[in-house]
Design a protein around this motif. Structure first.
Motif, mmCIF file in Angstrom:
data_model
loop_
_atom_site.group_PDB
_atom_site.id
_atom_site.type_symbol
_atom_site.label_atom_id
_atom_site.label_comp_id
_atom_site.label_asym_id
_atom_site.label_seq_id
_atom_site.Cartn_x
_atom_site.Cartn_y
_atom_site.Cartn_z
ATOM 1 N N ALA A 114 2.181 3.997 8.082
ATOM 2 C CA ALA A 114 3.356 3.144 7.932
ATOM 3 C C ALA A 114 3.053 1.725 8.392
ATOM 4 O O ALA A 114 2.326 1.524 9.371
ATOM 5 C CB ALA A 114 4.524 3.710 8.743
ATOM 6 N N LEU A 115 3.627 0.759 7.706
ATOM 7 C CA LEU A 115 3.523 -0.654 8.088
ATOM 8 C C LEU A 115 4.917 -1.151 8.443
ATOM 9 O O LEU A 115 5.868 -0.915 7.698
ATOM 10 C CB LEU A 115 2.924 -1.462 6.945
ATOM 11 N N VAL A 116 5.034 -1.832 9.588
ATOM 12 C CA VAL A 116 6.318 -2.369 10.045
ATOM 13 C C VAL A 116 6.154 -3.850 10.327
ATOM 14 O O VAL A 116 5.301 -4.247 11.135
ATOM 15 C CB VAL A 116 6.807 -1.652 11.326
ATOM 16 N N ALA A 141 -2.766 -8.293 5.349
ATOM 17 C CA ALA A 141 -2.260 -7.249 6.249
ATOM 18 C C ALA A 141 -2.289 -5.881 5.573
ATOM 19 O O ALA A 141 -2.686 -4.876 6.185
ATOM 20 C CB ALA A 141 -0.842 -7.591 6.700
ATOM 21 N N VAL A 142 -1.878 -5.831 4.308
ATOM 22 C CA VAL A 142 -1.907 -4.560 3.584
ATOM 23 C C VAL A 142 -3.346 -4.096 3.397
ATOM 24 O O VAL A 142 -3.675 -2.921 3.604
ATOM 25 C CB VAL A 142 -1.171 -4.683 2.233
ATOM 26 N N GLY A 191 -7.046 4.002 5.492
ATOM 27 C CA GLY A 191 -7.399 4.612 4.225
ATOM 28 C C GLY A 191 -6.324 4.619 3.162
ATOM 29 O O GLY A 191 -6.611 4.913 1.992
ATOM 30 N N LYS A 192 -5.086 4.277 3.543
ATOM 31 C CA LYS A 192 -3.997 4.331 2.569
ATOM 32 C C LYS A 192 -2.761 3.689 3.181
ATOM 33 O O LYS A 192 -2.772 3.265 4.345
ATOM 34 C CB LYS A 192 -3.683 5.789 2.196
ATOM 35 N N TYR A 250 2.836 -6.654 -2.133
ATOM 36 C CA TYR A 250 1.527 -6.061 -1.826
ATOM 37 C C TYR A 250 1.640 -4.621 -1.331
ATOM 38 O O TYR A 250 0.698 -3.837 -1.511
ATOM 39 C CB TYR A 250 0.794 -6.952 -0.819
ATOM 40 N N GLU A 251 2.764 -4.270 -0.756
ATOM 41 C CA GLU A 251 2.952 -2.878 -0.330
ATOM 42 C C GLU A 251 3.067 -1.930 -1.525
ATOM 43 O O GLU A 251 2.508 -0.835 -1.512
ATOM 44 C CB GLU A 251 4.220 -2.758 0.523
ATOM 45 N N ILE A 252 3.806 -2.353 -2.549
ATOM 46 C CA ILE A 252 4.079 -1.450 -3.675
ATOM 47 C C ILE A 252 2.803 -0.986 -4.381
ATOM 48 O O ILE A 252 2.633 0.217 -4.591
ATOM 49 C CB ILE A 252 5.080 -2.100 -4.663
#
Length: 249
Positions: A8-10, A72-73, A81-82, A125-127
């Motif tokens: 998860a990225l916050v 960052a992503v 890794g993902k 970039y997250e999608i």
């Protein structure tokens, strides 16, 4: 451990709601990337919740800068890794009590660029990263004031309304891609910054909620965690108020 083996990225994770969100996801078993404009606050949170540094990564990135969010992503994927999950929380409120015609242009730009365009940069970039992983979920942090008007804080109100529109559009675009996108709309939350504003202010904030108290950070984090989890597998494109009845008035 509902987030075991998830990444998860916050954003905005150095303090306030973002800190509690990162802590909640880590407690649920996720590897968590904590992003902030300043590195020191997220490093402190990482050391507190993950002393060995195995399941956390602190990154300095300003959501107003698309290249910083792309990096960052990419760094998240390089480390873990993902990417499965994202919470786009970074935002600023700007000054209160300022009529529209008196809002300074640089204040308008900062609030919109951080709280709305910054979420767009993050999602941009997250999608693709989540899509490459096959499935996932995104929660964007709006506000109760993204559902109603708020005199004297036009930029903040516009940004939070815009977050809801962005959320709904992305949810429709991704509905067949196993990626869910929701928004959370808190009322006033007992963050350290708000609690430091003094008893007169916090009493007023509590009074505007029919339940006559502030939300806790943990309550907000629990709602976000639910929306990110498989328990919410048929929930997308929706806005979830956690405001003690504020928007029901």
């Amino acid at each position: 451990m509902e987030f075991k083996d998830k990444v998860a990225l916050v954003t905005g994770a150095g303090t306030g709601n973002g800190e509690a969100l990162a802590e909640r996801l880590h407690a649920g078993g996720a590897s968590v990337v904590l992003v902030s404009r300043r590195l020191e606050p997220v490093e402190l949170v990482c050391r507190r919740i993950d002393p060995k540094g195995v399941q956390t990564l602190a990154l300095k990135a300003d959501v107003r800068d698309p290249l910083a969010m792309a990096s960052a992503v990419n760094q998240s994927i390089e480390r873990f890794g993902k990417l499965d999950l994202a919470v786009n929380n970074a935002g600023v409120t700007g000054p209160a009590g300022v009529p529209v015609q008196d809002v300074e242009l640089d204040i308008w730009r900062e609030v919109i660029d951080t709280g709305l365009t910054g979420i767009f940069h993050s999602m941009k970039y997250e999608i693709p990263a989540i899509r490459a992983n096959g499935s996932g979920a995104i929660v964007n942090m709006s506000s109760a004031n993204g559902l109603v008007g708020l005199a004297g804080m036009a930029a903040y109100t516009v940004a939070k309304h815009g977050v809801i529109g962005l959320t709904r559009s992305a949810a429709l675009e991704l509905a067949e891609s196993n990626i869910r996108v929701c928004a959370v709309a808190p009322g006033y939350v007992a963050t350290p910054r708000i609690m430091d504003s003094g008893k007169e202010v916090t009493d007023w904030m509590a009074s505007v909620h029919p339940m006559k108290r502030l939300a806790t950070r943990e309550e907000v984090a629990d709602l976000v965690a639910y929306l990110l989890s498989e328990r919410a597998a048929f929930i997308t494109g929706s806005v979830h108020s956690i405001d003690g009845g504020y928007t029901a008035q």
